[in-house]
Design an enzyme around this catalytic site. Structure first.
Site, PDB file in Angstrom:
ATOM      1  N   ARG A  82      46.563  36.890  33.056  1.00 16.34           N
ATOM      2  CA  ARG A  82      45.207  36.332  32.927  1.00 16.34           C
ATOM      3  C   ARG A  82      45.257  34.897  32.419  1.00 16.34           C
ATOM      4  NH1 ARG A  82      41.051  39.910  29.544  1.00 16.34           N
ATOM      5  NH2 ARG A  82      42.179  38.959  27.801  1.00 16.34           N
ATOM      6  N   LYS A 184      39.398  32.859  30.502  1.00 11.98           N
ATOM      7  CA  LYS A 184      39.278  32.897  29.040  1.00 11.98           C
ATOM      8  C   LYS A 184      39.486  31.479  28.515  1.00 11.98           C
ATOM      9  CE  LYS A 184      40.207  36.385  25.596  1.00 11.98           C
ATOM     10  NZ  LYS A 184      38.928  37.099  25.623  1.00 11.98           N
ATOM     11  N   GLU A 220      27.737  40.492  30.978  1.00 16.39           N
ATOM     12  CA  GLU A 220      28.469  40.954  29.799  1.00 16.39           C
ATOM     13  C   GLU A 220      27.845  40.336  28.558  1.00 16.39           C
ATOM     14  OE1 GLU A 220      32.481  39.510  29.166  1.00 16.39           O
ATOM     15  OE2 GLU A 220      32.256  38.002  30.705  1.00 16.39           O
TER      16      GLU A 220
HETATM   17  C1  LIG Z   1      38.357  38.385  25.847  1.00 16.02           C
HETATM   18  C2  LIG Z   1      37.029  38.683  26.436  1.00 16.02           C
HETATM   19  C3  LIG Z   1      36.628  40.003  26.740  1.00 16.02           C
HETATM   20  C4  LIG Z   1      37.460  41.203  26.402  1.00 16.02           C
HETATM   21  O1  LIG Z   1      38.683  41.240  27.070  1.00 16.02           O
HETATM   22  P1  LIG Z   1      39.873  42.167  26.548  1.00 16.02           P
HETATM   23  O2  LIG Z   1      41.004  41.804  27.438  1.00 16.02           O
HETATM   24  O3  LIG Z   1      39.454  43.571  26.691  1.00 16.02           O
HETATM   25  O4  LIG Z   1      40.098  41.802  25.115  1.00 16.02           O
HETATM   26  C5  LIG Z   1      35.407  40.179  27.358  1.00 16.02           C
HETATM   27  N1  LIG Z   1      34.589  39.139  27.628  1.00 16.02           N
HETATM   28  C6  LIG Z   1      34.938  37.857  27.344  1.00 16.02           C
HETATM   29  C7  LIG Z   1      33.993  36.776  27.665  1.00 16.02           C
HETATM   30  C8  LIG Z   1      36.162  37.590  26.736  1.00 16.02           C
HETATM   31  O5  LIG Z   1      36.488  36.326  26.440  1.00 16.02           O
END
Ligand SMILES: *Cc1c(COP(=O)(O)O)cnc(C)c1O
Length: 341
Positions: A82, A184, A220
């Site tokens: 990722r 991210k 989300e």
């Molecule tokens: C990091 C993150 C998540 C959760 O991802 P995980 O890999 O399960 O920790 C969800 N939404 C956003 C916007 C994120 O930055």
């Protein structure tokens, strides 16, 4: 190895400086050898790319102690992949995935005294990240980068028991169509701060963001994906190109299907249908799943039958199974648990 004298049960989610971190620099088209350092400081030119144009991406995962006393990390290969995707989207050189995994391992090992003991509920949070480090004033990608990994012990997420959250449907947008919602990057968080401060000021725990093109579909929250359970016990999660592909959510869907024998659906989820669901939760590395009790849409309340006291039954089962896998009490799918030592 002697553990640090830390009150693990009462640790919060904050930065605690540990002894070693990993640093590698990218210059003249290549990453240097990299290695551990005790220096927690970063010194940058005033015009560094990251400071001017926010060219930075990050990851988050956890190391913890299993029942049989091993230090392990949960699916770090997915974090490595990722981060590579995030870097490509921001025109940054990829830090090779196998080196990412090695760096994570080295830092956790070097700070083994900070990995909370089994049963404490605390974990060691791991933060890999990279940023443009040389001066950039005309808008373009930096030529030099720094990749770092530090760790910090964090306390149990649900102190004094689980408390379902109250969300509000946000009037702000998190991600644009064809934008950066799926990577991210710090920039997605910078622009969410005003929205979350506003939500907190209005008495809500989190924002539910809708798709910004039509404002009809659930996306989300600022940092966690949604998971819903229908009245006939199907597990449903929103499908969208503008949400961050949570590793926890992907793991939970696998657990739902292959461990609990539930039907799972990844599809458009309309705000209009949310009131029909029996359970709702937020998933991410920090809490695994936080139950949602109530969502407020401009004065209209959606209250889930699971209520404001506890997790709903299916979300509870998902939570117990995934945390059981993580802690070594339930056999993990092949490759999910990386043993550090
Ligand atoms: C990091 C993150 C998540 C959760 O991802 P995980 O890999 O399960 O920790 C969800 N939404 C956003 C916007 C994120 O930055």
């Amino acid at each position: 190895m002697e553990k640090k004298q830390i009150d693990w049960e009462n640790l919060g989610f904050g930065y605690v400086q540990t002894e070693q971190r990993y640093v590698s620099n990218y210059k003249d088209g290549k990453w240097d050898e990299g290695g551990l350092t005790e220096d927690a400081g970063v010194v940058l030119n005033e015009c560094a790319g990251v400071l001017q144009y926010a060219q930075t991406v990050f990851e988050g995962m956890k190391a913890y102690t299993t029942e049989d006393g091993k230090i392990v990390v949960f699916r770090p290969d997915l974090n490595a992949a990722r981060m590579a995707d995030s870097a490509r989207r921001l025109e940054m050189p990829v830090f090779p995935e196998e080196r990412f995994l090695e760096a994570v391992k080295e830092v956790v090992k070097a700070n083994a005294a900070y990995v909370p003991p089994y049963g404490s509920g605390a974990t060691l949070y791991i933060r890999p990240y990279m940023f443009g480090s040389n001066p950039v004033i005309g808008v373009k990608p930096a030529d030099e980068y720094q990749f770092r990994v530090f760790v910090t012990p964090v306390g149990p997420y649900f102190k004094g028991g689980v408390k379902p959250l109250t969300l509000c449907v946000s009037d702000f947008d998190r991600a644009a169509p064809h934008g950066t919602g799926h990577i991210k990057a710090g920039l997605n968080y910078a622009m969410s701060l005003h929205a979350i401060v506003t939500a907190h000021a209005n008495g809500y725990d989190e924002n539910m963001y809708l798709d910004s093109a039509t404002r009809t579909k659930v996306e989300e929250t600022g940092g966690a994906n949604f998971i819903f359970v229908t009245k006939d016990n199907k597990v449903v999660t929103p499908h969208s190109d503008t949400i961050l592909p949570s590793i926890t959510r992907r793991s939970l869907l696998y657990v739902a299907e292959h461990y609990l024998g539930l039907e799972v659906e990844e599809r458009d989820v309309y705000l209009d249908e949310v009131k029909e669901f029996a359970e709702c939760g937020l998933c991410g590395t920090a809490a695994v799943i936080s139950p949602v009790g109530k969502i407020v849409d401009h004065g209209k309340e959606i209250c889930f039958p699971s209520g404001m006291e506890k997790m709903g039954p299916t979300i509870q089962k998902l939570y117990d199974t995934l945390t059981g896998i993580q802690m070594g009490q339930i056999e993990a799918p092949k490759g999910w648990i990386q043993v550090i030592e």
